[in-house]
Design an enzyme around this catalytic site. Structure first.
Site, mmCIF file in Angstrom:
data_model
loop_
_atom_site.group_PDB
_atom_site.id
_atom_site.type_symbol
_atom_site.label_atom_id
_atom_site.label_comp_id
_atom_site.label_asym_id
_atom_site.label_seq_id
_atom_site.Cartn_x
_atom_site.Cartn_y
_atom_site.Cartn_z
ATOM 1 N N PRO A 13 0.805 -0.957 0.377
ATOM 2 C CA PRO A 13 0.285 -0.264 0.150
ATOM 3 C C PRO A 13 1.022 1.086 0.223
ATOM 4 O O PRO A 13 0.548 2.244 -0.070
ATOM 5 C CB PRO A 13 -0.856 0.260 1.431
ATOM 6 C CG PRO A 13 0.092 -0.921 1.879
ATOM 7 C CD PRO A 13 0.466 -2.274 1.440
ATOM 8 N N GLU A 56 2.271 -7.979 8.769
ATOM 9 C CA GLU A 56 2.275 -6.421 7.934
ATOM 10 C C GLU A 56 3.587 -6.367 6.847
ATOM 11 O O GLU A 56 3.648 -5.048 7.134
ATOM 12 C CB GLU A 56 3.173 -6.080 9.163
ATOM 13 C CG GLU A 56 2.007 -5.983 11.153
ATOM 14 C CD GLU A 56 0.499 -5.458 10.191
ATOM 15 O OE1 GLU A 56 0.571 -4.588 10.105
ATOM 16 O OE2 GLU A 56 -0.369 -5.677 10.400
ATOM 17 N N ARG A 109 -3.116 -8.505 -20.675
ATOM 18 C CA ARG A 109 -4.236 -7.960 -21.587
ATOM 19 C C ARG A 109 -3.417 -7.226 -22.629
ATOM 20 O O ARG A 109 -3.810 -7.117 -23.196
ATOM 21 C CB ARG A 109 -5.655 -7.269 -20.921
ATOM 22 C CG ARG A 109 -5.514 -6.667 -20.669
ATOM 23 C CD ARG A 109 -6.834 -5.986 -19.362
ATOM 24 N NE ARG A 109 -8.009 -5.594 -20.977
ATOM 25 C CZ ARG A 109 -7.988 -4.894 -20.907
ATOM 26 N NH1 ARG A 109 -7.928 -3.223 -21.096
ATOM 27 N NH2 ARG A 109 -8.973 -4.426 -21.884
ATOM 28 N N ASP A 166 -9.837 1.511 -24.635
ATOM 29 C CA ASP A 166 -10.439 1.629 -23.264
ATOM 30 C C ASP A 166 -9.487 2.696 -22.811
ATOM 31 O O ASP A 166 -9.645 3.818 -22.814
ATOM 32 C CB ASP A 166 -9.237 0.733 -22.763
ATOM 33 C CG ASP A 166 -8.753 -1.173 -22.885
ATOM 34 O OD1 ASP A 166 -10.410 -0.650 -23.339
ATOM 35 O OD2 ASP A 166 -8.174 -1.149 -22.904
HETATM 36 N N1 SAH Z 1 1.183 -3.400 7.815
HETATM 37 C C1 SAH Z 1 1.012 -2.892 6.562
HETATM 38 C C2 SAH Z 1 -0.112 -2.943 5.643
HETATM 39 C C3 SAH Z 1 -0.403 -4.873 4.948
HETATM 40 S S1 SAH Z 1 -1.616 -5.608 4.423
HETATM 41 C C4 SAH Z 1 0.825 -1.240 6.287
HETATM 42 O O1 SAH Z 1 0.492 -0.311 6.594
HETATM 43 O O2 SAH Z 1 1.336 -0.401 4.883
HETATM 44 C C5 SAH Z 1 -0.703 -6.932 3.915
HETATM 45 C C6 SAH Z 1 -0.185 -7.230 2.637
HETATM 46 O O3 SAH Z 1 -1.233 -6.840 1.852
HETATM 47 C C7 SAH Z 1 1.029 -5.975 2.404
HETATM 48 O O4 SAH Z 1 2.590 -6.524 2.825
HETATM 49 C C8 SAH Z 1 0.766 -5.411 0.797
HETATM 50 O O5 SAH Z 1 1.976 -6.542 -0.125
HETATM 51 C C9 SAH Z 1 -0.537 -6.093 0.640
HETATM 52 N N2 SAH Z 1 -1.408 -5.318 0.372
HETATM 53 C C10 SAH Z 1 -2.525 -4.742 1.143
HETATM 54 N N3 SAH Z 1 -2.827 -3.536 0.265
HETATM 55 C C11 SAH Z 1 -2.631 -3.577 -0.559
HETATM 56 C C12 SAH Z 1 -2.818 -2.647 -1.831
HETATM 57 N N4 SAH Z 1 -3.527 -1.167 -1.397
HETATM 58 N N5 SAH Z 1 -2.044 -2.845 -2.978
HETATM 59 C C13 SAH Z 1 -0.904 -3.714 -2.886
HETATM 60 N N6 SAH Z 1 -0.525 -4.545 -2.159
HETATM 61 C C14 SAH Z 1 -2.010 -4.539 -0.846
#
Ligand code: SAH
Length: 231
Positions: free
Chosen positions: A86, A113, A151, A166
């Site tokens: 994220p 995490e 795609r 698109d």
């Molecule tokens: N503690 C982290 C969130 C962990 S979520 C933070 O606050 O940033 C667990 C895993 O899910 C992450 O390591 C990531 O690989 C994936 N993930 C969660 N949300 C995501 C998103 N919006 N985009 C891409 N990967 C995501």
């Protein structure tokens, strides 16, 4: 193209990537999709892949040795290593196109995490987010990234399916479209679309695309104006 997905849940793949356009691309050999289980790189009998973070805080982190060993096992010269996160740059059509042009893409799904930061610095080329929300783990994000990339591979879409038209293809949202019947619940198809005048139709659709983009996605519109050199 080759795509490797690193995950703790290899049974989730190909999953949705096995159907429709992606499935066709996989079956035709246009793309080769492999999964790698982080668990296979655990250093102990119990298969430990995670540990509590130094400094405290909730949850567990993926161990750096496990993560780097999994990536290095599949890495080839020129491969691009993406970590789902994220905190990464938000996936866009432009980024998908960039990734589609590399011959070997490694998508490392995050778990728990996240991953020890030193492992990220060591082997990850880019961190990619699929949007400003938090998923339970990186598997769905890995699928979304793989789908947008696959795609776009030349030959993935049939003649009747074009990526150029698109949304985002030309920097704008797609115009509204209509099919049969000509009148549905009292709503008629815009007359110009039945006129057969392709120049006029193109102009009309372009106008709608611009208006829609301006209205619904001012951020996309601003970027479009900048790219066109209008602003
Ligand atoms: N503690 C982290 C969130 C962990 S979520 C933070 O606050 O940033 C667990 C895993 O899910 C992450 O390591 C990531 O690989 C994936 N993930 C969660 N949300 C995501 C998103 N919006 N985009 C891409 N990967 C995501």
């Amino acid at each position: 193209m080759r795509i490797d997905i690193l995950t703790l849940f290899p049974e989730m793949f190909p999953g949705p990537l096995g159907s429709s356009i992606d499935g066709r691309a996989l079956r035709s050999g246009l793309v080769e999709l492999n999964t790698v289980n982080y668990r296979d790189f655990a250093g102990d009998e119990r298969g430990t892949v995670d540990e509590r973070p130094y400094g405290g805080g909730p949850g567990m982190l993926m161990l750096p040795e496990v993560f780097t060993a999994a990536v290095e096992k599949v890495k080839t010269p020129g491969a691009v290593v993406v970590l789902t996160s994220p905190r990464g740059e938000v996936l866009s059509q432009a980024l998908a196109a960039e990734l589609a042009s590399c011959g070997h893409l490694i998508i490392a799904a995050g778990h728990y995490e996240g991953v020890d930061e030193r492992a990220v610095e060591e082997v990850v080329d880019r961190e990619v987010s699929i949007g400003d929300y938090v998923l339970s783990n990186g598997n769905l994000a890995a699928m979304v990234i793989a789908d947008t990339v696959i795609r776009l591979l030349p030959g993935a879409l049939g003649d009747s399916e074009s990526a150029e038209q698109d949304s985002f293809g030309d920097g704008l949202l797609e115009f509204p479209q209509y099919t049969r019947p000509p009148v549905f619940r009292g709503r008629a198809v815009p007359e110009i679309l039945l006129s057969g005048d392709h120049g006029k139709i193109r102009e009309y659709r372009r106008g709608l695309s611009e208006a829609l983009t301006r209205e619904r996605r001012p951020d996309v519109w601003e970027k479009f104006l900048t790219n066109e050199g209008i602003k």
